[in-house]
Design an enzyme around this catalytic site. Structure first.
Site: not given
Ligand code: ACO
Length: 334
Positions: A117, A258, A288
């Site tokens: 990214c 980003h 993204n």
């Molecule tokens: N729908 C419903 N529930 C979900 C989903 C979904 N799509 N995805 C995860 N959950 C659940 C999980 O299983 C978890 O359930 P549990 O509590 O029963 O175990 C709960 O939701 C919380 O999961 P987390 O992973 O802790 O959720 P979080 O709030 O962190 O959100 C996300 C997840 C959206 C992926 C977030 O962590 C994120 O945006 N991360 C950063 C991504 C990023 O910036 N990447 C860098 C750039 S990408 C690149 O370089 C190519």
């Protein structure tokens, strides 16, 4: 080092494929909901390239627009660089070579970079160095991704986030310091390489049936760990670049982060004291798009008439590697 040749961002262009993948569509594919996705990420829909539409096709379309808007001839371009982690071919030829061919540029240096990214801001830093050293005069940079080609649409942790698209810009030499890219801070830390990884194919996991069966060709992400590190690193990074250049948040009309997650954008924007009007958001409609995210966002404010010549922009980004980068620059286009 003092220099009398500076690098200026002359134009911006972007391309988004037609097909829309909405949160409702994803509800039918994995155990998720529109409400969860909007609340946790800010994304409502993303664009998906057609089966026969490749990273280079999207990149070429964005490049054509950027070249036209820069008002230069293709023959004046002396370097083409593409940032992508979803190249047309994983080893060779580079997507930059294919884009060059598709837009009718030949006999100039062309290569790809891999910074996930952070790709577009990394490209800006490379273009700046080539121009300030006097090696090149007009550089075409393009961030292009067909992320859908490495997403596992049974993995709800990643498939809700990513989309396809491309964004391009022309960076040119200028003697006018007021047009110049002010500063770029680009960095990386391989300690966190396993936070975001596409394990195969590569020298670690060459293409085998086993590699495919284990789904190692798809992107894997430690989402929550990446999220926390992104907020911390980006807040520190943008605070530092502003301070180093004696600028305040109020001096920046366009904060262009980003587009990975609205909550990351809001946390960093709030830490800087940016108002809603200053923060550029496209995540709701594109998700993204990795290396294409920042130029697609820049193109959005350009096409809506918000981005004017001379406007100062603060870019910031974070991605696989892990890599991160920020940039301060005025828009030097028309
Ligand atoms: N729908 C419903 N529930 C979900 C989903 C979904 N799509 N995805 C995860 N959950 C659940 C999980 O299983 C978890 O359930 P549990 O509590 O029963 O175990 C709960 O939701 C919380 O999961 P987390 O992973 O802790 O959720 P979080 O709030 O962190 O959100 C996300 C997840 C959206 C992926 C977030 O962590 C994120 O945006 N991360 C950063 C991504 C990023 O910036 N990447 C860098 C750039 S990408 C690149 O370089 C190519």
């Amino acid at each position: 080092m003092s220099t009398s040749t500076f690098a200026a961002l002359r134009s911006i262009g972007a391309y988004a494929p037609k097909k829309v993948l909405s949160n409702k569509d994803l509800e039918a594919m994995v155990d998720t909901s529109d409400e969860w996705i909007v609340k946790r990420t800010g994304i409502s829909e993303r664009r998906i390239a057609a089966d026969n539409e490749y990273t280079s096709d999207m990149g070429a379309k964005a490049c054509e627009i950027a070249i036209t808007r820069a008002g230069i001839m293709k023959s004046e371009i002396d370097l083409v660089i593409c940032a992508t982690v979803t190249p047309d071919y994983f080893n060779m030829p580079s997507t930059a070579c294919i884009i060059s061919k598709k837009i009718g540029i030949s006999n100039v240096q062309a290569f790809d970079i891999s910074a996930a990214c952070s790709g577009f801001v990394y490209l800006l830093s490379i273009a700046k160095a080539f121009i300030e050293s006097g090696m090149k005069k007009n550089i075409l940079i393009v961030g292009a991704e067909k992320f859908s080609s490495i997403v596992d649409y049974t993995d709800r942790g990643t498939c809700i986030l990513f989309g396809d698209g491309a964004g391009a810009a022309v960076v040119s030499a200028t003697s006018n310091k007021a047009e110049a890219i002010v500063d770029i801070n680009a960095s990386a830390d391989g300690t966190y390489a396993d936070f975001l990884v596409t394990p195969g194919p590569g020298s670690v996991h060459p293409a085998t049936h086993k590699m495919i069966e284990e789904k190692l060709n798809f992107v894997q992400m430690k989402g929550n760990e990446t999220f926390k590190l992104a907020v911390k690193t980006l807040t520190q990074d943008v605070t530092e670049i502003l301070k180093k250049n004696n600028l305040k948040a109020s001096d920046i009309p366009h904060f262009v982060p980003h587009q990975a997650n609205y909550r990351i954008i809001k946390a960093v924007g709030d830490a800087l004291g940016m108002s809603k009007e200053q923060v550029v958001l496209t995540i709701q409609k594109y998700g993204n798009t990795s290396a294409a995210s920042i130029p697609m966002a820049l193109n959005d404010i350009y096409e809506s008439g918000r981005l004017k010549k001379g406007d100062m922009m603060l870019l910031d980004t974070f991605g696989g590697g892990l890599t991160w980068a920020s940039a301060l620059l005025p828009f030097a286009g028309k």
